[in-house]
Write a protein that holds these residues in place. Sequence first.
Motif, PDB file in Angstrom:
ATOM      1  N   UNK A 182      43.609  52.968 -15.278  1.00  0.00           N
ATOM      2  CA  UNK A 182      44.578  52.275 -16.126  1.00  0.00           C
ATOM      3  C   UNK A 182      45.673  53.243 -16.579  1.00  0.00           C
ATOM      4  N   UNK A 183      46.913  52.765 -16.550  1.00  0.00           N
ATOM      5  CA  UNK A 183      48.117  53.471 -16.983  1.00  0.00           C
ATOM      6  C   UNK A 183      48.599  54.530 -16.005  1.00  0.00           C
TER       7      UNK A 183
ATOM      8  N   UNK B  22      41.258  44.960  -5.930  1.00  0.00           N
ATOM      9  CA  UNK B  22      40.533  44.681  -7.172  1.00  0.00           C
ATOM     10  C   UNK B  22      41.318  45.268  -8.339  1.00  0.00           C
ATOM     11  N   UNK B  23      41.211  44.610  -9.483  1.00  0.00           N
ATOM     12  CA  UNK B  23      41.992  45.021 -10.642  1.00  0.00           C
ATOM     13  C   UNK B  23      43.390  44.430 -10.577  1.00  0.00           C
ATOM     14  N   UNK B  24      44.328  45.089 -11.257  1.00  0.00           N
ATOM     15  CA  UNK B  24      45.698  44.568 -11.322  1.00  0.00           C
ATOM     16  C   UNK B  24      46.685  45.720 -11.470  1.00  0.00           C
ATOM     17  N   UNK B  25      47.878  45.536 -10.889  1.00  0.00           N
ATOM     18  CA  UNK B  25      48.977  46.483 -11.048  1.00  0.00           C
ATOM     19  C   UNK B  25      50.254  45.699 -11.303  1.00  0.00           C
ATOM     20  N   UNK B  26      51.222  46.391 -11.848  1.00  0.00           N
ATOM     21  CA  UNK B  26      52.584  45.864 -11.897  1.00  0.00           C
ATOM     22  C   UNK B  26      53.339  46.691 -10.883  1.00  0.00           C
ATOM     23  N   UNK B  27      53.848  46.026  -9.850  1.00  0.00           N
ATOM     24  CA  UNK B  27      54.446  46.674  -8.691  1.00  0.00           C
ATOM     25  C   UNK B  27      55.958  46.512  -8.728  1.00  0.00           C
ATOM     26  N   UNK B  28      56.679  47.555  -8.273  1.00  0.00           N
ATOM     27  CA  UNK B  28      58.135  47.580  -8.390  1.00  0.00           C
ATOM     28  C   UNK B  28      58.772  48.018  -7.080  1.00  0.00           C
ATOM     29  N   UNK B  29      59.871  47.355  -6.721  1.00  0.00           N
ATOM     30  CA  UNK B  29      60.737  47.788  -5.626  1.00  0.00           C
ATOM     31  C   UNK B  29      62.120  48.056  -6.218  1.00  0.00           C
TER      32      UNK B  29
ATOM     33  N   UNK C 258      47.266  48.262 -14.322  1.00  0.00           N
ATOM     34  CA  UNK C 258      47.118  47.506 -15.568  1.00  0.00           C
ATOM     35  C   UNK C 258      45.663  47.370 -15.997  1.00  0.00           C
ATOM     36  N   UNK C 259      44.760  47.408 -15.039  1.00  0.00           N
ATOM     37  CA  UNK C 259      43.332  47.230 -15.303  1.00  0.00           C
ATOM     38  C   UNK C 259      42.655  48.598 -15.413  1.00  0.00           C
TER      39      UNK C 259
ATOM     40  N   UNK D 148      51.483  56.637 -20.265  1.00  0.00           N
ATOM     41  CA  UNK D 148      51.600  56.715 -18.809  1.00  0.00           C
ATOM     42  C   UNK D 148      50.982  58.016 -18.294  1.00  0.00           C
ATOM     43  N   UNK D 149      50.211  57.878 -17.218  1.00  0.00           N
ATOM     44  CA  UNK D 149      49.617  59.026 -16.536  1.00  0.00           C
ATOM     45  C   UNK D 149      50.419  59.207 -15.252  1.00  0.00           C
TER      46      UNK D 149
END
Length: 181
Positions: free
Chosen positions: A54-55, A76-83, A122-123, A162-163
């Motif tokens: 997470x983070x 598995x889990x969740x991310x917020x993905x960016x382009x 996120x997870x 944030x890591x």
Amino acid sequence: MNIIETALPGVLILEPRLFKDDRGVFCETYNERALQQAGLPTHWVQDNFSVSKKNVVRGIHYQIQNTQGKLVRVTHGAVWDVAVDLRRSSPTFGKHVGVELSGENGRLFWVPEGFGHGFVALSEVAGFAYKVTEYYSPADERTLLWNDPAVAIPWPVSPQEAIVSAKDQQGPTLDKAEMFA
């Protein structure tokens, strides 16, 4: 498969049909015919997989030569993905689009050549799988500063939480980074 266009032309969200029952979930994560119909590549040279806590922020990465298109998903889990559009000649240069990807929603995200890519977990744990159209080339890899104010990505994690790897913390800003024509 449902194909969703984003605010950045060429960047797409793909929603496969999820078949859920009391045993779990089944979905197709790759269907050559569906990708061809959407105008996406069907020749992939490498599959990659990472696991993040997470983070953890990964990116914004791209290859200036041997450019890569990326078809990404979360196992598995969740991310917020960016382009991020890094093509100087593009009317959307420096703009970004983000989407939540998770094992639960099954979405895929197509990030074409000419775009930087990154995500934040996120997870508690997130498994991230992706196909690329060109081999990894360390000599061509570039990193844009993950929190560049000029790009203004609204990361769903505070800078204090944030890591971020040393490499990603030291990426140049948009005005100093090597970009695509």
